[in-house]
Design a protein around this motif. Sequence first.
Motif, PDB file in Angstrom:
ATOM      1  N   VAL A  52       0.843  -1.195   0.000  1.00  0.00           N
ATOM      2  CA  VAL A  52       0.000   0.000   0.000  1.00  0.00           C
ATOM      3  C   VAL A  52       0.876   1.242   0.000  1.00  0.00           C
ATOM      4  O   VAL A  52       1.829   1.342   0.779  1.00  0.00           O
ATOM      5  CB  VAL A  52      -0.926   0.038   1.230  1.00  0.00           C
ATOM      6  CG1 VAL A  52      -1.816   1.283   1.198  1.00  0.00           C
ATOM      7  CG2 VAL A  52      -1.792  -1.201   1.296  1.00  0.00           C
ATOM      8  N   VAL A  84       0.228   5.184   0.670  1.00  0.00           N
ATOM      9  CA  VAL A  84      -0.737   6.169   1.165  1.00  0.00           C
ATOM     10  C   VAL A  84      -0.201   7.549   0.841  1.00  0.00           C
ATOM     11  O   VAL A  84       0.944   7.873   1.172  1.00  0.00           O
ATOM     12  CB  VAL A  84      -0.974   6.031   2.686  1.00  0.00           C
ATOM     13  CG1 VAL A  84      -1.969   7.085   3.171  1.00  0.00           C
ATOM     14  CG2 VAL A  84      -1.484   4.631   3.018  1.00  0.00           C
ATOM     15  N   VAL A  87      -4.754   5.288   8.228  1.00  0.00           N
ATOM     16  CA  VAL A  87      -4.755   4.160   7.297  1.00  0.00           C
ATOM     17  C   VAL A  87      -3.358   3.549   7.193  1.00  0.00           C
ATOM     18  O   VAL A  87      -3.201   2.321   7.170  1.00  0.00           O
ATOM     19  CB  VAL A  87      -5.273   4.595   5.916  1.00  0.00           C
ATOM     20  CG1 VAL A  87      -5.102   3.484   4.887  1.00  0.00           C
ATOM     21  CG2 VAL A  87      -6.746   4.996   6.009  1.00  0.00           C
ATOM     22  N   HIS A 108      -1.442  -1.250  -4.323  1.00  0.00           N
ATOM     23  CA  HIS A 108      -2.647  -0.451  -4.121  1.00  0.00           C
ATOM     24  C   HIS A 108      -2.214   0.931  -3.623  1.00  0.00           C
ATOM     25  O   HIS A 108      -1.234   1.058  -2.888  1.00  0.00           O
ATOM     26  CB  HIS A 108      -3.554  -1.118  -3.080  1.00  0.00           C
ATOM     27  CG  HIS A 108      -4.878  -0.430  -2.903  1.00  0.00           C
ATOM     28  ND1 HIS A 108      -6.015  -0.820  -3.572  1.00  0.00           N
ATOM     29  CD2 HIS A 108      -5.254   0.629  -2.144  1.00  0.00           C
ATOM     30  CE1 HIS A 108      -7.017  -0.035  -3.230  1.00  0.00           C
ATOM     31  NE2 HIS A 108      -6.581   0.861  -2.365  1.00  0.00           N
ATOM     32  N   HIS A 160      -3.775   4.457  -1.700  1.00  0.00           N
ATOM     33  CA  HIS A 160      -4.880   5.123  -1.006  1.00  0.00           C
ATOM     34  C   HIS A 160      -4.577   6.617  -0.985  1.00  0.00           C
ATOM     35  O   HIS A 160      -3.558   7.049  -0.443  1.00  0.00           O
ATOM     36  CB  HIS A 160      -5.030   4.603   0.426  1.00  0.00           C
ATOM     37  CG  HIS A 160      -6.216   5.180   1.134  1.00  0.00           C
ATOM     38  ND1 HIS A 160      -7.507   4.762   0.891  1.00  0.00           N
ATOM     39  CD2 HIS A 160      -6.315   6.161   2.072  1.00  0.00           C
ATOM     40  CE1 HIS A 160      -8.348   5.449   1.640  1.00  0.00           C
ATOM     41  NE2 HIS A 160      -7.646   6.310   2.365  1.00  0.00           N
ATOM     42  N   SER A 179      -5.544  10.345   0.139  1.00  0.00           N
ATOM     43  CA  SER A 179      -6.300  11.186   1.060  1.00  0.00           C
ATOM     44  C   SER A 179      -6.799  12.417   0.317  1.00  0.00           C
ATOM     45  O   SER A 179      -6.173  12.864  -0.649  1.00  0.00           O
ATOM     46  CB  SER A 179      -5.427  11.618   2.236  1.00  0.00           C
ATOM     47  OG  SER A 179      -4.932  10.484   2.932  1.00  0.00           O
ATOM     48  N   SER A 222      -7.867   3.789  -3.975  1.00  0.00           N
ATOM     49  CA  SER A 222      -9.004   4.033  -3.085  1.00  0.00           C
ATOM     50  C   SER A 222      -8.899   5.423  -2.491  1.00  0.00           C
ATOM     51  O   SER A 222      -7.836   6.052  -2.519  1.00  0.00           O
ATOM     52  CB  SER A 222      -9.066   2.992  -1.963  1.00  0.00           C
ATOM     53  OG  SER A 222      -7.890   3.021  -1.163  1.00  0.00           O
ATOM     54  N   THR A 223     -10.018   5.906  -1.978  1.00  0.00           N
ATOM     55  CA  THR A 223     -10.050   7.179  -1.266  1.00  0.00           C
ATOM     56  C   THR A 223     -11.162   7.127  -0.246  1.00  0.00           C
ATOM     57  O   THR A 223     -12.038   6.253  -0.302  1.00  0.00           O
ATOM     58  CB  THR A 223     -10.265   8.351  -2.251  1.00  0.00           C
ATOM     59  OG1 THR A 223      -9.974   9.589  -1.598  1.00  0.00           O
ATOM     60  CG2 THR A 223     -11.698   8.402  -2.765  1.00  0.00           C
ATOM     61  N   ASP A 224     -11.137   8.054   0.691  1.00  0.00           N
ATOM     62  CA  ASP A 224     -12.191   8.178   1.703  1.00  0.00           C
ATOM     63  C   ASP A 224     -12.694   9.615   1.662  1.00  0.00           C
ATOM     64  O   ASP A 224     -11.952  10.555   1.947  1.00  0.00           O
ATOM     65  CB  ASP A 224     -11.628   7.836   3.087  1.00  0.00           C
ATOM     66  CG  ASP A 224     -12.700   7.752   4.161  1.00  0.00           C
ATOM     67  OD1 ASP A 224     -13.836   8.224   3.921  1.00  0.00           O
ATOM     68  OD2 ASP A 224     -12.415   7.213   5.240  1.00  0.00           O
ATOM     69  N   SER A 253     -11.388   7.366  -8.353  1.00  0.00           N
ATOM     70  CA  SER A 253     -10.896   6.224  -7.587  1.00  0.00           C
ATOM     71  C   SER A 253     -11.686   4.958  -7.905  1.00  0.00           C
ATOM     72  O   SER A 253     -12.865   5.010  -8.256  1.00  0.00           O
ATOM     73  CB  SER A 253     -10.982   6.521  -6.087  1.00  0.00           C
ATOM     74  OG  SER A 253     -10.212   7.667  -5.748  1.00  0.00           O
ATOM     75  N   VAL A 291     -11.242   1.234   6.994  1.00  0.00           N
ATOM     76  CA  VAL A 291     -10.581   1.224   5.691  1.00  0.00           C
ATOM     77  C   VAL A 291      -9.380   0.280   5.701  1.00  0.00           C
ATOM     78  O   VAL A 291      -9.169  -0.501   4.768  1.00  0.00           O
ATOM     79  CB  VAL A 291     -10.150   2.653   5.295  1.00  0.00           C
ATOM     80  CG1 VAL A 291      -9.265   2.637   4.048  1.00  0.00           C
ATOM     81  CG2 VAL A 291     -11.376   3.531   5.054  1.00  0.00           C
ATOM     82  N   LEU A 351      -8.977  -2.894   3.267  1.00  0.00           N
ATOM     83  CA  LEU A 351      -7.860  -3.000   2.324  1.00  0.00           C
ATOM     84  C   LEU A 351      -7.029  -4.256   2.593  1.00  0.00           C
ATOM     85  O   LEU A 351      -6.546  -4.901   1.648  1.00  0.00           O
ATOM     86  CB  LEU A 351      -6.969  -1.760   2.412  1.00  0.00           C
ATOM     87  CG  LEU A 351      -7.589  -0.446   1.935  1.00  0.00           C
ATOM     88  CD1 LEU A 351      -6.564   0.681   2.022  1.00  0.00           C
ATOM     89  CD2 LEU A 351      -8.136  -0.564   0.517  1.00  0.00           C
TER      90      LEU A 351
END
Length: 290
Positions: free
Chosen positions: A5, A7, A46, A129, A131, A133, A151-153, A171, A241, A245
Amino acid sequence: MTRDVLVLGGAGVDTTVYVPELPLPYKDTYLVPPVVDRIGSTGAGVALGCHALGLGVAFADLIGDDPQGALIRHALRDLDCRWGPAAAGTRRSVLLVGPDGRRTSLHDPKFTPGERLPRELYSDVRPRHVHVSIMNFCRHVYPDLDGVPVSTDLHDWDGAADYQKDFAYGSDLVFLSAAALPDPAATMRDILERGRAHTVVCTRGAGGCLVLTRGSEVRAFPAAPLPGPVADSNGAGDAFVSGFLYGTLRGRPLEECVRLGAIAGAHACTVAGTHESPITERLLLNRVSA
């Protein structure tokens, strides 16, 4: 270098104040328990959660040359971190946390117009992957991530504000909260119709979550049982999350990813200052196999 991952963005410092009730009625002075400064914000949550679950994590962000930046560097010292300078200093939040674990966040984003996350901070990482922000300085990173699942939040997006739309529609896997949504299912469908996402997950706190995938209807999943009394809901969404993931990168089916996320989120609610006491792989795997 290869990582599970990557981030991008989202570390800050949370000043947590435990208050007798929320909303807090006006009063000149309240006596409160010790006020604590901890690492916070979604990207750090995360990154720490995924690292605690045994995933290989790289983290890139902009922070200040200030005491708060030093706190973040120390808290993330065991991760592969790449720091760029934030001109306005390190992002901060004051969190008012009530007896039931609910919180009100007063957030200072330290926004600087035109600031961008430098590509050289993450260009040498080969992640499975990414992620992202929802930092404004991360908005431009998507072309660099071609071919990698992202991915995102969106957190408490209302489904209409323009700020989150680049992230929502760019995303593959989108998380968001139902807190500010008048019609969560409609917003989830809009994200699929207008963007590239294959899955949208809308968390509802104690109400569990809603999940929508392409070609399916919205499905409701329950929250996991709490392993103890609620202490602080801060970080529960980031834990969810991280668990989701983890399941995704381990090739688990969607239902299992949701369950892992729910278990992680439930655990985070019972641990005050969860960013400093992150979830563990053993806890998740033991709970899942139970």
